[in-house]
Structures are given as structure tokens and as C-alpha cells.
Design a protein around this motif. Sequence first.
Motif, PDB file in Angstrom:
ATOM      1  N   ASN A 163      57.853  69.917   9.714  1.00 33.83           N
ATOM      2  CA  ASN A 163      58.251  68.599   9.227  1.00 33.83           C
ATOM      3  C   ASN A 163      58.765  67.748  10.380  1.00 33.83           C
ATOM      4  O   ASN A 163      59.218  68.270  11.415  1.00 33.83           O
ATOM      5  CB  ASN A 163      59.356  68.707   8.165  1.00 33.83           C
ATOM      6  N   VAL A 164      58.710  66.449  10.161  1.00 35.21           N
ATOM      7  CA  VAL A 164      59.229  65.499  11.174  1.00 35.21           C
ATOM      8  C   VAL A 164      60.155  64.510  10.474  1.00 35.21           C
ATOM      9  O   VAL A 164      59.790  63.922   9.443  1.00 35.21           O
ATOM     10  CB  VAL A 164      58.085  64.733  11.870  1.00 35.21           C
ATOM     11  N   ALA A 165      61.353  64.344  11.032  1.00 41.35           N
ATOM     12  CA  ALA A 165      62.324  63.362  10.521  1.00 41.35           C
ATOM     13  C   ALA A 165      62.504  62.282  11.586  1.00 41.35           C
ATOM     14  O   ALA A 165      62.817  62.584  12.738  1.00 41.35           O
ATOM     15  CB  ALA A 165      63.652  64.038  10.203  1.00 41.35           C
ATOM     16  N   ILE A 166      62.304  61.038  11.186  1.00 44.24           N
ATOM     17  CA  ILE A 166      62.432  59.907  12.109  1.00 44.24           C
ATOM     18  C   ILE A 166      63.543  59.002  11.585  1.00 44.24           C
ATOM     19  O   ILE A 166      63.471  58.512  10.450  1.00 44.24           O
ATOM     20  CB  ILE A 166      61.121  59.103  12.217  1.00 44.24           C
ATOM     21  N   GLU A 182      64.199  75.946  20.245  1.00 46.90           N
ATOM     22  CA  GLU A 182      63.502  76.958  19.462  1.00 46.90           C
ATOM     23  C   GLU A 182      63.088  76.389  18.105  1.00 46.90           C
ATOM     24  O   GLU A 182      62.038  76.739  17.564  1.00 46.90           O
ATOM     25  CB  GLU A 182      64.409  78.189  19.274  1.00 46.90           C
ATOM     26  N   GLN A 183      63.941  75.487  17.526  1.00 50.42           N
ATOM     27  CA  GLN A 183      63.630  74.904  16.224  1.00 50.42           C
ATOM     28  C   GLN A 183      62.473  73.906  16.288  1.00 50.42           C
ATOM     29  O   GLN A 183      61.897  73.531  15.265  1.00 50.42           O
ATOM     30  CB  GLN A 183      64.855  74.187  15.649  1.00 50.42           C
ATOM     31  N   GLY A 184      62.153  73.444  17.500  1.00 45.46           N
ATOM     32  CA  GLY A 184      61.084  72.481  17.674  1.00 45.46           C
ATOM     33  C   GLY A 184      61.489  71.341  18.613  1.00 45.46           C
ATOM     34  O   GLY A 184      62.632  71.260  19.066  1.00 45.46           O
ATOM     35  N   PHE A 185      60.540  70.478  18.877  1.00 38.64           N
ATOM     36  CA  PHE A 185      60.773  69.356  19.797  1.00 38.64           C
ATOM     37  C   PHE A 185      61.584  68.250  19.109  1.00 38.64           C
ATOM     38  O   PHE A 185      61.424  67.984  17.919  1.00 38.64           O
ATOM     39  CB  PHE A 185      59.430  68.779  20.270  1.00 38.64           C
ATOM     40  N   ALA A 200      53.048  66.080  18.336  1.00 37.20           N
ATOM     41  CA  ALA A 200      53.444  66.957  17.226  1.00 37.20           C
ATOM     42  C   ALA A 200      52.238  67.636  16.604  1.00 37.20           C
ATOM     43  O   ALA A 200      52.320  68.788  16.155  1.00 37.20           O
ATOM     44  CB  ALA A 200      54.198  66.136  16.175  1.00 37.20           C
ATOM     45  N   VAL A 201      51.089  66.931  16.563  1.00 34.88           N
ATOM     46  CA  VAL A 201      49.871  67.518  16.002  1.00 34.88           C
ATOM     47  C   VAL A 201      49.315  68.595  16.927  1.00 34.88           C
ATOM     48  O   VAL A 201      48.835  69.651  16.471  1.00 34.88           O
ATOM     49  CB  VAL A 201      48.821  66.419  15.757  1.00 34.88           C
ATOM     50  N   LYS A 202      49.377  68.347  18.230  1.00 38.37           N
ATOM     51  CA  LYS A 202      48.809  69.311  19.180  1.00 38.37           C
ATOM     52  C   LYS A 202      49.687  70.538  19.370  1.00 38.37           C
ATOM     53  O   LYS A 202      49.207  71.677  19.355  1.00 38.37           O
ATOM     54  CB  LYS A 202      48.629  68.630  20.535  1.00 38.37           C
ATOM     55  N   TYR A 203      51.004  70.295  19.555  1.00 37.22           N
ATOM     56  CA  TYR A 203      51.868  71.401  19.979  1.00 37.22           C
ATOM     57  C   TYR A 203      53.075  71.641  19.079  1.00 37.22           C
ATOM     58  O   TYR A 203      53.719  72.678  19.173  1.00 37.22           O
ATOM     59  CB  TYR A 203      52.400  71.141  21.404  1.00 37.22           C
ATOM     60  N   GLY A 204      53.403  70.701  18.218  1.00 37.62           N
ATOM     61  CA  GLY A 204      54.679  70.773  17.524  1.00 37.62           C
ATOM     62  C   GLY A 204      54.576  71.034  16.042  1.00 37.62           C
ATOM     63  O   GLY A 204      53.674  71.723  15.557  1.00 37.62           O
ATOM     64  N   ALA A 205      55.496  70.418  15.292  1.00 37.33           N
ATOM     65  CA  ALA A 205      55.682  70.725  13.873  1.00 37.33           C
ATOM     66  C   ALA A 205      54.445  70.439  13.045  1.00 37.33           C
ATOM     67  O   ALA A 205      54.177  71.134  12.053  1.00 37.33           O
ATOM     68  CB  ALA A 205      56.862  69.914  13.337  1.00 37.33           C
ATOM     69  N   LEU A 206      53.649  69.400  13.418  1.00 40.61           N
ATOM     70  CA  LEU A 206      52.476  69.054  12.625  1.00 40.61           C
ATOM     71  C   LEU A 206      51.256  69.897  12.971  1.00 40.61           C
ATOM     72  O   LEU A 206      50.191  69.708  12.393  1.00 40.61           O
ATOM     73  CB  LEU A 206      52.160  67.563  12.784  1.00 40.61           C
ATOM     74  N   LEU A 227      66.565  55.552  18.352  1.00 40.32           N
ATOM     75  CA  LEU A 227      65.492  56.103  17.536  1.00 40.32           C
ATOM     76  C   LEU A 227      65.438  57.606  17.791  1.00 40.32           C
ATOM     77  O   LEU A 227      65.253  58.041  18.949  1.00 40.32           O
ATOM     78  CB  LEU A 227      64.162  55.455  17.914  1.00 40.32           C
ATOM     79  N   ALA A 228      65.628  58.382  16.724  1.00 41.93           N
ATOM     80  CA  ALA A 228      65.630  59.846  16.855  1.00 41.93           C
ATOM     81  C   ALA A 228      64.380  60.425  16.213  1.00 41.93           C
ATOM     82  O   ALA A 228      64.032  60.073  15.080  1.00 41.93           O
ATOM     83  CB  ALA A 228      66.877  60.437  16.211  1.00 41.93           C
ATOM     84  N   TRP A 229      63.715  61.335  16.962  1.00 43.38           N
ATOM     85  CA  TRP A 229      62.524  62.055  16.467  1.00 43.38           C
ATOM     86  C   TRP A 229      62.892  63.534  16.422  1.00 43.38           C
ATOM     87  O   TRP A 229      63.162  64.142  17.466  1.00 43.38           O
ATOM     88  CB  TRP A 229      61.356  61.800  17.420  1.00 43.38           C
ATOM     89  N   GLN A 230      62.906  64.152  15.209  1.00 43.95           N
ATOM     90  CA  GLN A 230      63.350  65.532  15.047  1.00 43.95           C
ATOM     91  C   GLN A 230      62.272  66.352  14.339  1.00 43.95           C
ATOM     92  O   GLN A 230      61.890  66.046  13.214  1.00 43.95           O
ATOM     93  CB  GLN A 230      64.639  65.577  14.224  1.00 43.95           C
ATOM     94  N   GLU A 231      61.763  67.376  15.016  1.00 46.06           N
ATOM     95  CA  GLU A 231      60.748  68.262  14.445  1.00 46.06           C
ATOM     96  C   GLU A 231      61.388  69.599  14.058  1.00 46.06           C
ATOM     97  O   GLU A 231      62.191  70.157  14.812  1.00 46.06           O
ATOM     98  CB  GLU A 231      59.612  68.508  15.450  1.00 46.06           C
ATOM     99  N   THR A 232      61.015  70.090  12.861  1.00 42.24           N
ATOM    100  CA  THR A 232      61.521  71.387  12.405  1.00 42.24           C
ATOM    101  C   THR A 232      60.393  72.123  11.684  1.00 42.24           C
ATOM    102  O   THR A 232      59.433  71.511  11.206  1.00 42.24           O
ATOM    103  CB  THR A 232      62.704  71.218  11.420  1.00 42.24           C
ATOM    104  N   GLY A 233      60.539  73.512  11.633  1.00 45.85           N
ATOM    105  CA  GLY A 233      59.591  74.317  10.862  1.00 45.85           C
ATOM    106  C   GLY A 233      58.305  74.623  11.586  1.00 45.85           C
ATOM    107  O   GLY A 233      57.412  75.267  11.014  1.00 45.85           O
ATOM    108  N   GLY A 234      58.184  74.211  12.801  1.00 47.10           N
ATOM    109  CA  GLY A 234      56.980  74.484  13.567  1.00 47.10           C
ATOM    110  C   GLY A 234      57.259  75.464  14.694  1.00 47.10           C
ATOM    111  O   GLY A 234      58.304  76.133  14.710  1.00 47.10           O
ATOM    112  N   PRO A 235      56.361  75.574  15.644  1.00 51.57           N
ATOM    113  CA  PRO A 235      56.571  76.482  16.767  1.00 51.57           C
ATOM    114  C   PRO A 235      57.714  76.015  17.671  1.00 51.57           C
ATOM    115  O   PRO A 235      58.098  74.846  17.650  1.00 51.57           O
ATOM    116  CB  PRO A 235      55.229  76.450  17.504  1.00 51.57           C
ATOM    117  N   SER A 236      58.246  76.948  18.414  1.00 50.10           N
ATOM    118  CA  SER A 236      59.298  76.599  19.371  1.00 50.10           C
ATOM    119  C   SER A 236      58.730  75.666  20.431  1.00 50.10           C
ATOM    120  O   SER A 236      57.535  75.725  20.760  1.00 50.10           O
ATOM    121  CB  SER A 236      59.861  77.861  20.027  1.00 50.10           C
ATOM    122  N   ALA A 237      59.598  74.836  20.997  1.00 50.25           N
ATOM    123  CA  ALA A 237      59.164  73.847  21.991  1.00 50.25           C
ATOM    124  C   ALA A 237      59.626  74.288  23.371  1.00 50.25           C
ATOM    125  O   ALA A 237      60.750  74.786  23.550  1.00 50.25           O
ATOM    126  CB  ALA A 237      59.736  72.472  21.662  1.00 50.25           C
TER     127      ALA A 237
END
Length: 483
Positions: A406-409, A462-465, A394-400, A421-431
Amino acid sequence: MDFGEMFDALPSPHMVLDRNHCYVAVNKAYEQVVMRGRDELIGRNLFDLFPNDGESGRRLRDSFNRVIETGESDTLAYIPYDIPRPPELGGGMEQRYWTAVHTPVPGKGGDRYVMQNTVDVTDIVRLRQAASLPFRRAETQLLERAREAEEQHKALMSESAEFRRLFQLAPGFFAVLSGPDHVFTFANDAYMRLVGERQLMGRTVREALPEVGEQGIVELLDQVYRTGNQYQAEAMRVMIRNPDGGKLEETYLDFSYDAIRDTEGKITGIFVQGSDRSEDVKRQHRQRLLLAELNHRVKNTLASVQSIVSQTLRSAPDPATARKNIGARLAALSKAHNLLSAQEWSSTDLAEIIGQEVAVFDPERISLDGPRFTLSPKASISLAMLVHELATNAVKYGALSSDTGNVAITWREEPDGVLKLAWQETGGPSAFPPDGKGFGTRLIESIVSGEFGGAFEPSYREQGFSCIVTLEAAKLRGAKAWT
């Protein structure tokens, strides 16, 4: 035979007192000599009925107490003790002289009584007092020798009682077994604590401790009694029954059996002495387990480090990136180790594992939601590495990687026994799906499917990984440390 009638018919005076010096029984001869009926005596205190604050009263009271406390007989060779005459016999005090033998009598529940057999020697004393002077001098000398003998006896009893007290309170356990059947005649406090405060006196080892008799102990005692050779054991495992719950408890004992011989050298019993080593043996066992566990953990930690280093070097584009990635992954491993160490390597909570891996990020951008879920040590390490790889991606390519992502876990346990366990990224670049699998992806897949029989489902939108990790809950809870 009616023993009550036999006791009542004894020609010499007998009576029985409890430990409070109250009458329990008297025979007819005793009633006659004290000029009181049993209805006036039973249940009453002897010193209330026959008070004596002088030396004779003290000696009599001390003798009763010695018998009650030690369980051994005591003799008063000569004691002047006045008794009150009933009003119908003229009242007043009558001077009497006695010889008394006091014998312990066991009662129910380990209680003890004292039986007195008295001989009224008043007439003999008066007759001799009326005799010639030389005879009276001889009598005086005889009485003095009787008193001296009594004092010597009391001194020996006092010394014996002191030795008995020392044995009774000694930290090691002691017992004396008499005869070929090994009958308990003495057991100190430590021995009584060891066997659960059972009734031992007058019973054989097989009767008092049947579970011990079934473990070959009686055969060892027979051997010592037969041969006279000492038997010693160190940290011997003996199962002793708990008298409260009836369960057999494991104990480890150091002990020895020594033959007791009479003056002619004949074996008459066995002296038992020893100490309870249970806590020491169990502590040594725990230390061996801990050392074995530590050795196992060190080997597996080194294997994990080796795998992390080799895989990272293989996939890193340059040495600087390799050093950075290796350091980050080893730091994740170290954090999980620290958390487990704080819990003494028993277990951790899933929220704590996830929280420590994302603690470096702005808490406004990370949300955690899920119930308490306990992880085994192995699962704790593995999930720490999994969350670290997702956070690194997420830091390299995703929301962070942006200022707005943002990341919701979230996690929950399903009725079918799996943890999702769900990992949801939003607000960052498309994945977008990667061209190939890097070390991070391969590590995640090996943890999820290889270690815990689960599934890893990534989603590139598009919303993120995002991804869903499905794991067997039982394996997360029950996996043994570093298996």
C-alpha cells in the motif's frame, strides 16, 4: 436685478409649464388675459383649467410636447382657443384668437420646462371680420398664408426631429461643440454613455470633462477650430473618469473632429463623431498575450520532452525499456497538460494532480490525505512528474510491485511557509539504497531543489520505501506559467 419682478412686469402675457403641462409661473399680464389669479393657476394643469378637445387643443398640446422633447422653440402663428369666463364675469365661454411662441427653459437635473409668450389677437380678428368684404377676403388669405407657413414650419420641425432622433439613437457617438470654447450643444445617447451620463449641455469641454482636457484633447479641438482641418484618430487611448467611483478608466476610441461652418464659410463649431473600440483593442491585446504565452509553453514543453527522452535513453538498459519509460513519462506530462487545459491554464489543485497520477492503481491500496492546495501551472507540471517517478519506482521495486503493498500520500502546509509531502510505502518488499542515482532520482531532485528551493529526504527501511518532500509554498502558488 430681481428677475422675478422683471418677469412679472413684462407687458405681454408669459407663463411657464412643466413637462406635465402644469403651471409653474405666470406674470400679471397672463393673469389678466385669462381672467384668473395665479393662486388659481400655479400647480394646476392647463388643460384641466382650459379644456379643449378639438383641433386647437391638440395643436397646443403637441407644440408643448415638441419643445419639451426636442429643446427647440416652436411657434403657433394663429390658433383659436376659447377660454371660460369666471362666474363673476358672467360665465360661459369666450372665443379668443392667439399667436403663441413656446421656448424651452432648462431646469435642474437635466429637466426641461416650456415658457409661453402669447399675443391676444382677438380684437384684431373681430375688427377685420367687421370690415368690408374685400378686406375680409384679404384677411382670410393672410390667415391662410399664416396657417400654410405654420404647417410648413411643423413639417420642417418634424423632419428635423426625425434626423435628430436618428442621431440620438445611433450606435456611434456624436456631439456638437459650439464656439471657440467648445461648448456642448448636442450629445447623443452613445456619447452620454461613454462619459457617464454627465451634465454636458451649455458647458465647455474643460468644464464637463476636466480629465479629458488634461490629455491634450482641447488643444486638438483648438487646432481644428483654428485651421478648419479635420482631425482623425484610431484606437486612441483616452482616460475617462467613472462618475460613480471617481476612477479613471482606460478607453480606446476611433474618432474625428470636423469644423462646422455657417453660410459664409466661417467656422462656428466642431462636429465630433466616433466609436468606442475598447473591447476590440483589449481583445487584440489578450490575443497577443495568449499567442506569446502559447509560444513560450510550446518551447518549454519541447525542452521538457527533449530532456525526458535524452535522460531516459542514457539510463535505460535496452531500447524496449527506454521506449516504455519514455512513453510513461510523456503520458504523465500529457495528463498534467490536460488538467491545466480544463482550468484554462490558471491553476490546479494538488489532490487532483496526485490523484490523476495514481488513478491506474487499485484505490484500496492508495490513500490520499491533505488540505486543498492551489498550484501554479508550472508547479502542476513539475509535481505531476515527481509523483509519476515515485509511483513508477513503487511499481518496479516497492509496495506496488506486490499484491499486498500500500501507499499513503499525505501533505500539509506548515506555519513557516513550507509544504511537506510525505510518501509512505508499506506491505511490500524491504527497501535498500540504490547503488547509484538513476534518471528518476535526478529528476525528482532537480524539481525539488532546483525549481522550488526545497529538499528531498528518501528513507529506505525494512517496511518499505518512504520520503518527505519539502517545498516553498509561495513558489508553488506563485510561480508563473512556464517561466
